[in-house]
Design a protein around this motif. Structure first.
Motif, short mmCIF file in Angstrom:
data_model
loop_
_atom_site.label_atom_id
_atom_site.label_comp_id
_atom_site.label_asym_id
_atom_site.label_seq_id
_atom_site.Cartn_x
_atom_site.Cartn_y
_atom_site.Cartn_z
N ALA A 1 0.83 -1.21 0.00
CA ALA A 1 0.00 0.00 0.00
C ALA A 1 0.86 1.26 0.00
N ALA A 2 1.94 1.24 0.78
CA ALA A 2 2.85 2.39 0.83
C ALA A 2 3.53 2.62 -0.51
N ALA A 3 3.94 1.53 -1.15
CA ALA A 3 4.61 1.66 -2.44
C ALA A 3 3.68 2.31 -3.47
N LEU A 4 2.45 1.83 -3.55
CA LEU A 4 1.50 2.41 -4.51
C LEU A 4 1.21 3.87 -4.20
N ARG A 5 0.99 4.16 -2.94
CA ARG A 5 0.65 5.53 -2.55
C ARG A 5 1.79 6.49 -2.89
N LEU A 6 3.00 6.14 -2.52
CA LEU A 6 4.15 7.02 -2.76
C LEU A 6 4.44 7.19 -4.24
N ILE A 7 4.37 6.09 -4.98
CA ILE A 7 4.71 6.16 -6.41
C ILE A 7 3.63 6.90 -7.18
N ARG A 8 2.37 6.73 -6.82
CA ARG A 8 1.32 7.50 -7.47
C ARG A 8 1.49 9.00 -7.23
N GLU A 9 1.98 9.35 -6.05
CA GLU A 9 2.15 10.76 -5.71
C GLU A 9 3.43 11.37 -6.28
N ASN A 10 4.51 10.58 -6.30
CA ASN A 10 5.82 11.15 -6.61
C ASN A 10 6.50 10.60 -7.87
N GLY A 11 5.98 9.50 -8.41
CA GLY A 11 6.64 8.89 -9.56
C GLY A 11 7.57 7.77 -9.14
N TYR A 12 7.67 6.78 -10.00
CA TYR A 12 8.43 5.56 -9.68
C TYR A 12 9.89 5.86 -9.36
N ASP A 13 10.55 6.63 -10.19
CA ASP A 13 11.99 6.86 -10.03
C ASP A 13 12.34 7.65 -8.77
N LYS A 14 11.40 8.43 -8.25
CA LYS A 14 11.69 9.28 -7.10
C LYS A 14 11.45 8.60 -5.76
N VAL A 15 10.92 7.39 -5.80
CA VAL A 15 10.58 6.68 -4.56
C VAL A 15 11.62 5.60 -4.30
N THR A 16 12.21 5.61 -3.11
CA THR A 16 13.24 4.64 -2.75
C THR A 16 12.66 3.53 -1.86
N ILE A 17 13.42 2.45 -1.78
CA ILE A 17 13.07 1.37 -0.87
C ILE A 17 12.95 1.90 0.57
N ALA A 18 13.90 2.76 0.94
CA ALA A 18 13.90 3.31 2.30
C ALA A 18 12.63 4.11 2.56
N ALA A 19 12.20 4.89 1.58
CA ALA A 19 10.99 5.69 1.74
C ALA A 19 9.76 4.81 1.89
N ILE A 20 9.70 3.72 1.12
CA ILE A 20 8.56 2.80 1.20
C ILE A 20 8.51 2.15 2.58
N ALA A 21 9.65 1.68 3.05
CA ALA A 21 9.69 1.04 4.37
C ALA A 21 9.29 2.02 5.46
N LYS A 22 9.79 3.24 5.36
CA LYS A 22 9.44 4.26 6.36
C LYS A 22 7.95 4.56 6.34
N GLU A 23 7.39 4.72 5.14
CA GLU A 23 5.96 5.02 5.01
C GLU A 23 5.10 3.89 5.57
N ALA A 24 5.59 2.65 5.38
CA ALA A 24 4.84 1.49 5.87
C ALA A 24 5.04 1.25 7.36
N GLY A 25 6.05 1.90 7.93
CA GLY A 25 6.33 1.74 9.35
C GLY A 25 6.97 0.41 9.69
N VAL A 26 7.78 -0.12 8.76
CA VAL A 26 8.45 -1.40 9.00
C VAL A 26 9.94 -1.26 8.69
N ALA A 27 10.73 -2.20 9.16
CA ALA A 27 12.16 -2.20 8.88
C ALA A 27 12.42 -2.55 7.42
N ARG A 28 13.48 -1.97 6.86
CA ARG A 28 13.81 -2.24 5.47
C ARG A 28 14.05 -3.74 5.24
#
Length: 196
Positions: A21-48
């Motif tokens: 869910a975090a990956a889709l939300r961030l990428i829809r808002e910011n674009g695929y290339d601008k979203v990192t693994i670290a950002a997805i993990a942080k948004e989801a509230g889980v460890a990388r």
């Protein structure tokens, strides 16, 4: 697409859902290339590492998330209870196009990623493209069985042509709408074998 955890410990389903869910939300808002693994993990509230326990790459995570999202738009049709084949085909394509209009940018990015990574290309084909093709082919066989598609037509070839038509439009950012869905279905079902 996904991999087993080396220790055999099951991946937390709640964490996996949060990551997708975090990956889709961030990428829809910011674009695929601008979203990192670290950002997805942080948004989801889980460890990388939780992410890497299930997916090797961002592309694999996003592919699974997008494929699951397709079922919110165009799930596998229930052919045994289906009525008019034309309406069934049109409705299926309209729903597919609705999803492509939402996640088209993500899919274009995944297609680009697949050109750079053969393993991911294989996963994209097996986990996203082929399941959709099988659904379309089954619909076409259903139309053939009900006399709405000529027995002289090849459902697998037609399915490939339909997918080629809308992938071409997707890649070139051309409209994918209900009118185009109806035009495709008309080309399929209104074509008659020549009189000999």
């Amino acid at each position: 697409m996904t991999r087993e955890v080396a220790s055999g410990r099951p991946v937390n389903a709640k964490a996996s859902a949060a990551l997708k869910a975090a990956a889709l939300r961030l990428i829809r808002e910011n674009g695929y290339d601008k979203v990192t693994i670290a950002a997805i993990a942080k948004e989801a509230g889980v460890a990388r590492q939780t992410l890497y326990n299930r997916w090797n790459t961002k592309a694999e995570l996003v592919l699974e998330a997008v494929f699951e999202e397709t079922h919110n738009y165009a799930a596998d049709p229930m052919l045994e209870t289906a009525g008019d084949c034309r309406a069934l085909l049109e409705n299926f394509l309209i729903k597919v196009f609705q999803h492509l209009n939402v996640d088209g940018d993500i899919l274009r990015a995944l297609i680009a990623a697949a050109q750079q990574d053969r393993a991911f290309q294989d996963a994209f084909l097996a986990d996203f493209v082929q399941p959709r093709e099988r659904m379309m082919t089954a619909l076409l066989h259903h139309a053939q069985e009900h006399g709405e598609l000529s027995p002289n037509r090849d459902p697998e070839v037609i399915s490939a042509m339909v997918h080629g038509a809308f992938w071409y439009r997707l890649l070139n950012r051309k409209p994918l709408d209900a009118d185009y869905a109806r035009a495709i279905v008309s080309e399929i079902l209104d074509c008659r074998a020549p009189v000999r």
